[in-house]
Scaffold this motif. Structure first.
Motif, PDB file in Angstrom:
ATOM      1  N   GLU A   3      32.907   0.630  27.986  1.00  0.00           N
ATOM      2  CA  GLU A   3      33.954   1.575  28.366  1.00  0.00           C
ATOM      3  C   GLU A   3      33.447   2.624  29.350  1.00  0.00           C
ATOM      4  O   GLU A   3      34.237   3.312  29.997  1.00  0.00           O
ATOM      5  CB  GLU A   3      34.482   2.284  27.125  1.00  0.00           C
ATOM      6  CG  GLU A   3      35.199   1.365  26.145  1.00  0.00           C
ATOM      7  CD  GLU A   3      35.706   2.123  24.947  1.00  0.00           C
ATOM      8  OE1 GLU A   3      36.457   3.094  25.133  1.00  0.00           O
ATOM      9  OE2 GLU A   3      35.339   1.765  23.815  1.00  0.00           O
ATOM     10  N   GLU A  60      41.925   4.697  28.898  1.00  0.00           N
ATOM     11  CA  GLU A  60      41.965   5.187  27.519  1.00  0.00           C
ATOM     12  C   GLU A  60      40.624   4.944  26.828  1.00  0.00           C
ATOM     13  O   GLU A  60      40.578   4.410  25.731  1.00  0.00           O
ATOM     14  CB  GLU A  60      43.101   4.498  26.745  1.00  0.00           C
ATOM     15  CG  GLU A  60      44.486   4.847  27.269  1.00  0.00           C
ATOM     16  CD  GLU A  60      44.800   6.338  27.139  1.00  0.00           C
ATOM     17  OE1 GLU A  60      44.412   6.935  26.115  1.00  0.00           O
ATOM     18  OE2 GLU A  60      45.415   6.889  28.065  1.00  0.00           O
ATOM     19  N   SER A  62      37.555   5.382  24.573  1.00  0.00           N
ATOM     20  CA  SER A  62      37.560   6.010  23.256  1.00  0.00           C
ATOM     21  C   SER A  62      36.318   6.861  23.030  1.00  0.00           C
ATOM     22  O   SER A  62      35.269   6.642  23.628  1.00  0.00           O
ATOM     23  CB  SER A  62      37.627   4.934  22.175  1.00  0.00           C
ATOM     24  OG  SER A  62      36.413   4.189  22.144  1.00  0.00           O
ATOM     25  N   TRP A  63      36.451   7.816  22.123  1.00  0.00           N
ATOM     26  CA  TRP A  63      35.291   8.629  21.806  1.00  0.00           C
ATOM     27  C   TRP A  63      34.268   7.806  21.034  1.00  0.00           C
ATOM     28  O   TRP A  63      33.066   8.045  21.139  1.00  0.00           O
ATOM     29  CB  TRP A  63      35.696   9.885  21.040  1.00  0.00           C
ATOM     30  CG  TRP A  63      36.107   9.706  19.618  1.00  0.00           C
ATOM     31  CD1 TRP A  63      37.345   9.410  19.141  1.00  0.00           C
ATOM     32  CD2 TRP A  63      35.260   9.835  18.466  1.00  0.00           C
ATOM     33  NE1 TRP A  63      37.329   9.338  17.776  1.00  0.00           N
ATOM     34  CE2 TRP A  63      36.064   9.596  17.332  1.00  0.00           C
ATOM     35  CE3 TRP A  63      33.906  10.124  18.285  1.00  0.00           C
ATOM     36  CZ2 TRP A  63      35.562   9.637  16.028  1.00  0.00           C
ATOM     37  CZ3 TRP A  63      33.406  10.162  16.991  1.00  0.00           C
ATOM     38  CH2 TRP A  63      34.228   9.917  15.882  1.00  0.00           C
ATOM     39  N   GLU A  64      34.731   6.786  20.285  1.00  0.00           N
ATOM     40  CA  GLU A  64      33.772   5.909  19.601  1.00  0.00           C
ATOM     41  C   GLU A  64      32.925   5.137  20.608  1.00  0.00           C
ATOM     42  O   GLU A  64      31.723   4.939  20.411  1.00  0.00           O
ATOM     43  CB  GLU A  64      34.509   4.921  18.682  1.00  0.00           C
ATOM     44  CG  GLU A  64      35.222   5.557  17.513  1.00  0.00           C
ATOM     45  CD  GLU A  64      36.693   5.841  17.809  1.00  0.00           C
ATOM     46  OE1 GLU A  64      37.451   6.044  16.846  1.00  0.00           O
ATOM     47  OE2 GLU A  64      37.082   5.855  18.993  1.00  0.00           O
ATOM     48  N   ARG A  98      35.038  15.851  20.763  1.00  0.00           N
ATOM     49  CA  ARG A  98      35.215  14.814  19.734  1.00  0.00           C
ATOM     50  C   ARG A  98      33.886  14.162  19.374  1.00  0.00           C
ATOM     51  O   ARG A  98      33.562  13.976  18.204  1.00  0.00           O
ATOM     52  CB  ARG A  98      36.185  13.725  20.232  1.00  0.00           C
ATOM     53  CG  ARG A  98      37.639  14.085  20.179  1.00  0.00           C
ATOM     54  CD  ARG A  98      38.167  14.239  18.766  1.00  0.00           C
ATOM     55  NE  ARG A  98      38.020  13.064  17.935  1.00  0.00           N
ATOM     56  CZ  ARG A  98      38.925  12.107  17.788  1.00  0.00           C
ATOM     57  NH1 ARG A  98      40.057  12.161  18.467  1.00  0.00           N
ATOM     58  NH2 ARG A  98      38.707  11.090  16.961  1.00  0.00           N
TER      59      ARG A  98
END
Length: 201
Positions: A3, A60, A62-64, A98
């Motif tokens: 990502e 989009e 993700s923080w993960e 986050r």
């Protein structure tokens, strides 16, 4: 596909293996190169730090995904979380919050410029030293939302500071950059262990 990818970077001025890693997360109308430009003023006080910008590959992201990517970046440099700092602007600041608050162990420092969302429900596994820099005239993310977030974190005992910028909108100004640089230098750079003088012990 991952990502995130590493964007423009500034290698440690000391030329040796970096002792610290500062990850810059762009957002809003501030791109990766503009974020790296901020680091040019911070680097002399942190000569053993690598400054690396991040670019999301997906809208989009993700923080993960960012959490895992930070693990990889630290592993490549053989550094612990306690030698990592995150700096973000706008939605990049929200992402930094986050991840920085949600990691399993505390990072060295976290700086959020004008985060687009301040959620008191963010997981706070770790409590890194946190600086919130926000313009009082921000129409995208109200200044009051930052104050409420700060108060909620303080209730949890978190070490959090804020730096208000009178008249500033959703942007970064020179005073904010200087305050962030001082904060990073103070919290990221670990002092050398004291040398014990055994002759007098």
């Amino acid at each position: 596909m991952t990502e995130f990818v590493e964007g423009p970077a500034l290698a440690a001025l000391s030329c040796g293996k970096p002792a610290y890693l500062v990850v810059l997360i762009p957002g809003g109308d501030v791109d990766a190169q503009a974020m790296l430009d901020l680091a040019l003023g911070w680097a002399p006080a942190m000569p053993k730090a690598d400054f690396v910008t991040l670019q999301a590959c997906e809208a989009e992201a993700s923080w993960e995904g960012l959490d895992l990517f930070l693990d990889e970046m630290l592993a490549r440099r053989r550094l612990p979380d306690s030698h990592l700092a995150l700096v973000g602007f706008s939605d990049g600041a929200t992402l930094a919050l986050r991840v920085g608050l949600g990691r399993r162990s505390a990072i060295a420092a976290l700086v959020a410029f004008s985060a687009t969302a301040y959620d008191a429900e963010f997981e706070t596994h770790a409590q890194p030293p946190l600086l919130l820099v926000h313009g009082e005239a921000d129409r995208i993310s109200p200044y009051q939302s930052m104050l409420a977030f700060k108060a909620a974190l303080k209730e949890k005992g978190a070490p959090v500071w804020s730096f208000r910028r009178p008249g500033l909108g959703h942007a970064i100004d020179d005073d904010g950059v200087a305050a962030a640089g001082d904060f990073l230098a103070r919290h990221v750079v670990h002092p050398a262990p004291a040398q014990h003088d055994h002759a007098h012990s």
